[in-house]
Motif scaffolding. Structure first.
Motif, short mmCIF file in Angstrom:
data_model
loop_
_atom_site.label_atom_id
_atom_site.label_comp_id
_atom_site.label_asym_id
_atom_site.label_seq_id
_atom_site.Cartn_x
_atom_site.Cartn_y
_atom_site.Cartn_z
N LEU A 160 0.75 -1.15 0.09
CA LEU A 160 -0.02 0.00 -0.02
C LEU A 160 0.91 1.06 0.03
CD1 LEU A 160 -2.75 -0.99 2.57
CD2 LEU A 160 -3.10 -0.55 -0.07
N SER B 36 0.60 4.25 -2.89
CA SER B 36 0.36 5.68 -2.51
C SER B 36 1.46 6.47 -3.32
CB SER B 36 0.46 5.86 -0.92
OG SER B 36 1.78 5.63 -0.65
N LEU C 31 -9.69 0.32 3.10
CA LEU C 31 -8.19 0.28 2.69
C LEU C 31 -7.70 1.38 2.03
CD1 LEU C 31 -6.03 -1.59 3.75
CD2 LEU C 31 -6.40 -3.03 1.60
N SER D 21 -7.47 4.58 4.14
CA SER D 21 -6.52 4.62 5.34
C SER D 21 -4.97 4.21 4.59
CB SER D 21 -6.94 3.51 6.07
OG SER D 21 -7.06 2.13 5.72
N GLY D 22 -5.14 3.18 3.66
CA GLY D 22 -3.91 2.70 3.33
C GLY D 22 -2.99 3.54 1.99
N LEU D 23 -4.17 4.03 1.14
CA LEU D 23 -3.48 4.73 0.09
C LEU D 23 -3.50 6.20 0.19
CD1 LEU D 23 -5.06 2.70 -2.83
CD2 LEU D 23 -2.68 2.84 -1.96
N ASN E 11 -10.09 -2.61 7.88
CA ASN E 11 -8.76 -2.42 7.50
C ASN E 11 -8.23 -3.72 7.69
OD1 ASN E 11 -9.21 0.03 6.60
ND2 ASN E 11 -8.35 1.05 8.52
N MET F 238 -6.40 -6.00 4.77
CA MET F 238 -5.05 -6.06 4.86
C MET F 238 -4.50 -7.55 4.88
SD MET F 238 -3.33 -2.70 6.77
CE MET F 238 -1.65 -3.15 6.10
#
Lengths: 372, 154
Positions: A55, A59, B104, B107-109, B132, B136
């Motif tokens: 992840l 990003s 996800l 929160s993750g990206l 999440n 994950m």
């Protein structure tokens, strides 16, 4: 109190919080110790870390500046359409044509809607329009019949009979196959002029009155027993005709059937008393007034008279089986010579006086010769 | 007024949510228009992240039925890092619930906190953490199994 060890289930549930550092210190230590000893929990923790790294790489994706600039210009769909259409670049004549067409469409729509509402309002709220007014051609009374009467035979369309009673043809057709005691079925729903006013037929006939379904008519049912049927029958026919009576259906006055004579006729109401007088002189008379759907014109009454020879005397109950009898109150005081019960009353079979040797008989001709 | 950071966040969200250029573009336009509206129609949040979460969620719900997840035209939107494949992500979308992989993404990206996401969705932080964790965990398993398969092929 001994410490409980952290189970694998609970450890796996807390791994994500452990990864993002959202568990307290004590629990962190407990999980650490568990991970050192438990391979499955450790493998799952490693998977979480792998996902976290993945992840993190995702990003770092860079969006193309051109694309960012494109989506940054906030335009609605309509504005984009107008922009692409390049309205301002159109030549003036074309612009004026399109504008005038648009205005014309709007005006036509408004005109249609508004005028329709006006018409509906004037029509009393009904969405219907008066197209043409068709005048009713005055017809001869013979043609103004009920739909049922049109089905009857040609004989039933006699002008003289149709002037008196509409729908009489329907009854005639029934009478040919039914005993006279049975009720005619088709009612008269319209009023007609009586025969005496036939001379006025040349003048335009007013349209028929609306159908009256609620009105209740009546019919007189008379029964006579005589010794000399052959002599009495023509006398009665003559008398009825002299009084202005006319047949009410197809059958002629004095129709011979089942050993007796059958009369179904209309008579001016004023002659009713005279007729009764005459009939009582001839033979013993029983008469009753029954309700009937058929309504006669004003001033006319309808009578069904059956004359039977003495040996085929019928009981009153056999003749009047269809409809309830109503005692006639119009002539209660008249005494009938040689008659048992007073007029207008239905005599029960037990009260009918007859010589012991005479046998009661039905209209069926099988017993006609028993008494002889 | 929508900031550049919000535009980027919205773009990334729909990119990873739909994996399709035309649908993502349409969703981005709609979402930015909604976020830019003023007056009584504007919904007020305590922070820009929560507002981004709210409107992206709303637009995603409207367009989710049109998504085909077949990775069309993504190169016209962004530049992917080297050695990075989206196969695991595409597989993840097929295996878990939409709420979980959307969480996800946020929160993750996009690096939003659980409280910001919870405010946008009107949910508690614990619910967001739970989602999440599930996403994950599964993503990690898919990546590991993919690597294992790649090693086996090699």
């Amino acid at each position: 109190m001994p410490k409980r060890e952290l189970s694998c289930f609970l450890c796996k549930e807390l791994l994500y919080e452990y990864l993002v550092n959202s568990v307290d210190e004590k629990r962190r230590e407990t999980i650490n110790k568990h991970l050192e000893t438990c391979s499955s929990c450790k493998a799952e923790f490693e998977a979480l870390k792998t996902a976290q790294q993945y992840l993190a790489q995702l990003s770092k994706i860079e969006i193309l500046p051109a694309y960012l600039a494109k989506v940054s210009t906030l335009e609605s769909f309509s504005s984009r359409v107008i922009k692409n259409a390049a309205w301002k670049k159109w030549p003036d004549p074309l612009k004026w044509t399109v504008e005038s067409l648009a205005v014309g469409v709007v005006i036509a729509f408004l005109f249609t809607v508004v005028t329709k509402k006006i018409f509906v309002h004037k029509a009393g709220g009904r969405e219907s329009f008066l197209v043409a007014e068709v005048s009713q051609i005055p017809k001869n009374s013979g043609d103004a019949k009920e739909p049922d009467a049109s089905k009857e035979s040609q004989e039933a369309a006699d002008d003289e009979a149709s002037e008196l009673m509409a729908g009489g043809a329907g009854e005639d057709a029934i009478e040919t196959a039914v005993s006279p005691t049975q009720e005619p079925k088709t009612p008269v729903l319209t009023e007609k002029k009586p025969a005496a006013i036939a001379s006025q037929e040349s003048s335009p006939v007013p349209p028929p009155e609306p159908v009256k379904k609620v009105t209740q008519g009546f019919v007189y049912r008379a029964n006579m027993v005589t010794d000399d049927l052959d002599a009495v029958t023509p006398e009665v026919v003559t008398k009825i005709q002299e009084m202005g009576g006319k047949k009410a259906g197809e059958v002629q006055l004095g129709w011979r059937q089942m050993g007796g004579s059958y009369f179904h006729f209309s008579l001016p109401e004023s002659e009713y008393a005279n007729l009764l007088e005459f009939l009582k002189q001839k033979a013993r008379l029983q008469i009753s007034k029954d309700s009937n759907k058929r309504v006669m014109p004003k001033g006319l009454i309808r009578i069904i008279l059956v004359i039977n020879p003495t040996k085929h005397k019928k009981s009153a109950s056999e003749e009047e089986t269809d409809s309830p009898s109503v005692p006639v109150k119009e002539a209660p005081s008249e005494a009938v010579p040689n008659a048992g019960p007073p007029e207008g009353t239905t005599t029960p079979p037990s009260e009918v006086k007859s010589p012991p040797e005479e046998t009661t008989s039905t209209p069926v001709s099988d017993k006609k010769d028993e008494g002889q | 007024m929508v900031s550049d950071a919000q535009i980027r966040s919205v773009t990334l969200f729909f990119f990873f949510a739909f994996l399709e250029e035309s649908l993502a573009t349409s969703a981005i336009d709609r979402c930015l228009l909604k976020m830019n509206q003023t007056g009584a129609q504007r919904i007020v949040f305590s922070n820009a992240e929560a507002e981004t979460v709210y409107w992206t969620n709303q637009i995603w719900k409207k367009l989710k039925k049109k998504a085909k997840y077949i990775n069309i035209g993504l190169n016209r939107i962004c530049v992917l890092p080297k050695d990075l494949e989206l196969e695991a992500w595409r597989q993840l979308q097929k295996e878990i619930l939409p709420e979980e992989y959307l969480s996800l993404i946020w929160s993750g990206l996009l690096q939003f906190t659980d409280s910001q996401i919870g405010e946008g969705l009107a949910l508690s932080g614990g619910t967001i953490q739970h989602r999440n964790g599930i996403a994950m965990k599964r993503l990690g398993q898919l990546i590991r199994s993919g690597k294992a398969n790649a090693k086996k092929r090699a």
